[in-house]
Design a protein around this motif. Structure first.
Motif, mmCIF file in Angstrom:
data_model
loop_
_atom_site.group_PDB
_atom_site.id
_atom_site.type_symbol
_atom_site.label_atom_id
_atom_site.label_comp_id
_atom_site.label_asym_id
_atom_site.label_seq_id
_atom_site.Cartn_x
_atom_site.Cartn_y
_atom_site.Cartn_z
ATOM 1 N N ASP A 65 -69.866 -49.093 -35.342
ATOM 2 C CA ASP A 65 -69.346 -48.045 -34.481
ATOM 3 C C ASP A 65 -67.820 -48.031 -34.551
ATOM 4 O O ASP A 65 -67.161 -48.923 -33.997
ATOM 5 N N PRO A 66 -67.206 -47.039 -35.224
ATOM 6 C CA PRO A 66 -65.748 -46.994 -35.344
ATOM 7 C C PRO A 66 -65.043 -46.696 -34.023
ATOM 8 O O PRO A 66 -63.814 -46.809 -33.950
ATOM 9 N N GLU A 67 -65.805 -46.318 -33.000
ATOM 10 C CA GLU A 67 -65.218 -46.041 -31.691
ATOM 11 C C GLU A 67 -65.323 -47.241 -30.753
ATOM 12 O O GLU A 67 -64.915 -47.162 -29.602
ATOM 13 N N ASN A 68 -65.871 -48.350 -31.259
ATOM 14 C CA ASN A 68 -66.005 -49.543 -30.415
ATOM 15 C C ASN A 68 -65.686 -50.801 -31.230
ATOM 16 O O ASN A 68 -66.510 -51.705 -31.378
ATOM 17 N N PHE A 69 -64.459 -50.851 -31.740
ATOM 18 C CA PHE A 69 -64.021 -52.030 -32.480
ATOM 19 C C PHE A 69 -63.858 -53.238 -31.560
ATOM 20 O O PHE A 69 -63.823 -54.379 -32.024
ATOM 21 N N HIS A 70 -63.744 -52.991 -30.269
ATOM 22 C CA HIS A 70 -63.667 -54.082 -29.295
ATOM 23 C C HIS A 70 -64.925 -54.942 -29.386
ATOM 24 O O HIS A 70 -64.846 -56.178 -29.434
ATOM 25 N N ALA A 71 -66.088 -54.286 -29.444
ATOM 26 C CA ALA A 71 -67.358 -55.012 -29.547
ATOM 27 C C ALA A 71 -67.478 -55.722 -30.897
ATOM 28 O O ALA A 71 -67.998 -56.842 -30.973
ATOM 29 N N VAL A 72 -66.973 -55.084 -31.960
ATOM 30 C CA VAL A 72 -67.020 -55.688 -33.288
ATOM 31 C C VAL A 72 -66.201 -56.983 -33.303
ATOM 32 O O VAL A 72 -66.643 -58.015 -33.821
ATOM 33 N N ALA A 73 -64.999 -56.923 -32.712
ATOM 34 C CA ALA A 73 -64.123 -58.102 -32.663
ATOM 35 C C ALA A 73 -64.764 -59.225 -31.853
ATOM 36 O O ALA A 73 -64.746 -60.399 -32.269
ATOM 37 N N TYR A 74 -65.329 -58.883 -30.694
ATOM 38 C CA TYR A 74 -65.951 -59.911 -29.846
ATOM 39 C C TYR A 74 -67.150 -60.549 -30.536
ATOM 40 O O TYR A 74 -67.389 -61.751 -30.389
ATOM 41 N N GLN A 75 -67.881 -59.753 -31.292
ATOM 42 C CA GLN A 75 -69.029 -60.290 -32.021
ATOM 43 C C GLN A 75 -68.568 -61.295 -33.089
ATOM 44 O O GLN A 75 -69.158 -62.369 -33.244
ATOM 45 N N LEU A 76 -67.498 -60.954 -33.807
ATOM 46 C CA LEU A 76 -66.977 -61.841 -34.840
ATOM 47 C C LEU A 76 -66.401 -63.117 -34.231
ATOM 48 O O LEU A 76 -66.621 -64.221 -34.740
ATOM 49 N N PHE A 77 -65.669 -62.965 -33.117
ATOM 50 C CA PHE A 77 -65.024 -64.117 -32.501
ATOM 51 C C PHE A 77 -66.004 -65.015 -31.739
ATOM 52 O O PHE A 77 -65.617 -66.056 -31.217
ATOM 53 N N SER A 78 -67.254 -64.611 -31.693
ATOM 54 C CA SER A 78 -68.278 -65.472 -31.094
ATOM 55 C C SER A 78 -68.874 -66.423 -32.131
ATOM 56 O O SER A 78 -69.683 -67.282 -31.800
ATOM 57 N N ILE A 79 -68.439 -66.266 -33.386
ATOM 58 C CA ILE A 79 -68.941 -67.102 -34.480
ATOM 59 C C ILE A 79 -67.927 -68.221 -34.734
ATOM 60 O O ILE A 79 -66.806 -67.957 -35.175
ATOM 61 N N PRO A 80 -68.262 -69.484 -34.453
ATOM 62 C CA PRO A 80 -67.312 -70.597 -34.634
ATOM 63 C C PRO A 80 -66.732 -70.673 -36.048
ATOM 64 O O PRO A 80 -65.535 -70.894 -36.225
ATOM 65 N N GLY A 81 -67.577 -70.481 -37.050
ATOM 66 C CA GLY A 81 -67.114 -70.556 -38.434
ATOM 67 C C GLY A 81 -66.061 -69.502 -38.748
ATOM 68 O O GLY A 81 -65.087 -69.782 -39.467
ATOM 69 N N TYR A 82 -66.260 -68.301 -38.213
ATOM 70 C CA TYR A 82 -65.283 -67.234 -38.432
ATOM 71 C C TYR A 82 -63.964 -67.576 -37.755
ATOM 72 O O TYR A 82 -62.888 -67.341 -38.316
ATOM 73 N N ASN A 83 -64.036 -68.130 -36.548
ATOM 74 C CA ASN A 83 -62.819 -68.511 -35.832
ATOM 75 C C ASN A 83 -62.028 -69.574 -36.594
ATOM 76 O O ASN A 83 -60.795 -69.489 -36.692
ATOM 77 N N ILE A 84 -62.725 -70.572 -37.111
ATOM 78 C CA ILE A 84 -62.050 -71.628 -37.867
ATOM 79 C C ILE A 84 -61.365 -71.042 -39.103
ATOM 80 O O ILE A 84 -60.208 -71.366 -39.404
ATOM 81 N N PHE A 85 -62.082 -70.177 -39.812
ATOM 82 C CA PHE A 85 -61.501 -69.511 -40.984
ATOM 83 C C PHE A 85 -60.293 -68.673 -40.575
ATOM 84 O O PHE A 85 -59.257 -68.659 -41.266
ATOM 85 N N TYR A 86 -60.393 -67.981 -39.455
ATOM 86 C CA TYR A 86 -59.318 -67.138 -38.930
ATOM 87 C C TYR A 86 -58.081 -67.981 -38.645
ATOM 88 O O TYR A 86 -56.956 -67.620 -39.020
ATOM 89 N N TRP A 87 -58.264 -69.123 -37.994
ATOM 90 C CA TRP A 87 -57.126 -70.003 -37.653
ATOM 91 C C TRP A 87 -56.487 -70.590 -38.902
ATOM 92 O O TRP A 87 -55.267 -70.702 -38.989
ATOM 93 N N ILE A 88 -57.306 -70.969 -39.871
ATOM 94 C CA ILE A 88 -56.766 -71.514 -41.125
ATOM 95 C C ILE A 88 -55.907 -70.462 -41.823
ATOM 96 O O ILE A 88 -54.788 -70.753 -42.289
ATOM 97 N N CYS A 89 -56.422 -69.240 -41.875
ATOM 98 C CA CYS A 89 -55.698 -68.165 -42.557
ATOM 99 C C CYS A 89 -54.368 -67.863 -41.880
ATOM 100 O O CYS A 89 -53.357 -67.629 -42.558
ATOM 101 N N PHE A 90 -54.337 -67.882 -40.546
ATOM 102 C CA PHE A 90 -53.084 -67.578 -39.862
ATOM 103 C C PHE A 90 -52.118 -68.749 -39.885
ATOM 104 O O PHE A 90 -50.904 -68.557 -39.794
ATOM 105 N N THR A 91 -52.636 -69.966 -40.051
ATOM 106 C CA THR A 91 -51.751 -71.108 -40.290
ATOM 107 C C THR A 91 -51.080 -70.962 -41.658
ATOM 108 O O THR A 91 -49.862 -71.156 -41.798
#
Length: 224
Positions: A144-170
């Motif tokens: 849903d391109p009108e609800n990216f808020h839900a897309v982000a929350y869904q991704l950030f509920s995945i521990p593996g994605y969060n770890i990858f996200y933190w590594i990339c921003f480091t």
């Protein structure tokens, strides 16, 4: 004599070509440095449990014509920055084809040596990021391109994605620190007084911007 002139001309063309690529890469990089704080401000709206502010901002960014024009410029700058960086690195590798058995001292900074690898890591992250968000907007993948808020929350509920996200921003922090200061140097803006100021700003920027992005999934994961 003619052979020597040809060799000199060839060497000069290689130097000019390398400088031109670095100059273009620096300009494109500075444009991207200006975009990141804007993107961070929008992303901070994710911390609001009410999805409307973030979704409105995302909708505005996706549909407002001047923003769409800037978006095209941004993607162009991104491609130029990546391609120029790769070409410059290839030229550097070609210029040093022989690997010495004994390590030699070099004036090249730690960050310069690994810019191609930090840049490559960021490029991989961007591909995943575009797949998760931008491709939804284009209709390439389901979402849903009108609800990216839900897309982000869904991704950030995945521990593996969060770890990858933190590594990339480091990694991004290391990349930004060198990119910020070297861009000014490449553009010939070195100054006895202002260069240390630019380097200090580069350090602050390289810490605050990645930390700002990295804090968002952490807060969502722990408190939302």
């Amino acid at each position: 004599m003619i052979t020597q002139l040809i060799n000199i001309s060839y060497s000069m063309n290689k130097v000019i070509s390398s400088i031109s690529k670095k100059f273009i890469m620096a300009l494109a990089g500075l444009f991207l440095l200006l975009f990141l704080p804007i993107h961070l401000i929008i992303n901070l709206k994710l911390l609001n449990s009410n999805p409307e502010p973030f979704n409105k901002a995302a909708h505005f960014m996706a549909n407002f014509t001047p923003v769409k024009i800037v978006e095209i410029i941004l993607f162009t700058a991104l491609l130029i920055h990546i391609i120029s960086g790769i070409l410059v690195q290839i030229q550097n590798w070609i210029a040093r084809p022989i690997r010495y058995k004994m390590a030699q001292k070099s004036n090249t900074s730690f960050f310069s040596k690994f810019m191609i690898w930090t840049g490559g890591t960021i490029f991989i992250f961007l591909i995943i990021h575009f797949t998760n968000f931008y491709f939804i907007k284009l209709g390439f993948i389901e979402g849903d391109p009108e609800n990216f808020h839900a897309v982000a929350y869904q991704l950030f509920s995945i521990p593996g994605y969060n770890i990858f996200y933190w590594i990339c921003f480091t990694v991004l922090g290391f990349h930004l620190f060198h990119a910020f200061s070297s861009a000014f140097q490449t553009l010939g803006l070195n100054h006895r007084i202002w260069t240390p100021v630019v380097n200090s700003l580069a350090l602050v920027y390289a810490i605050l911007i990645p930390a700002g992005f990295a804090s968002i999934p952490l807060i969502i994961w722990l408190f939302k």
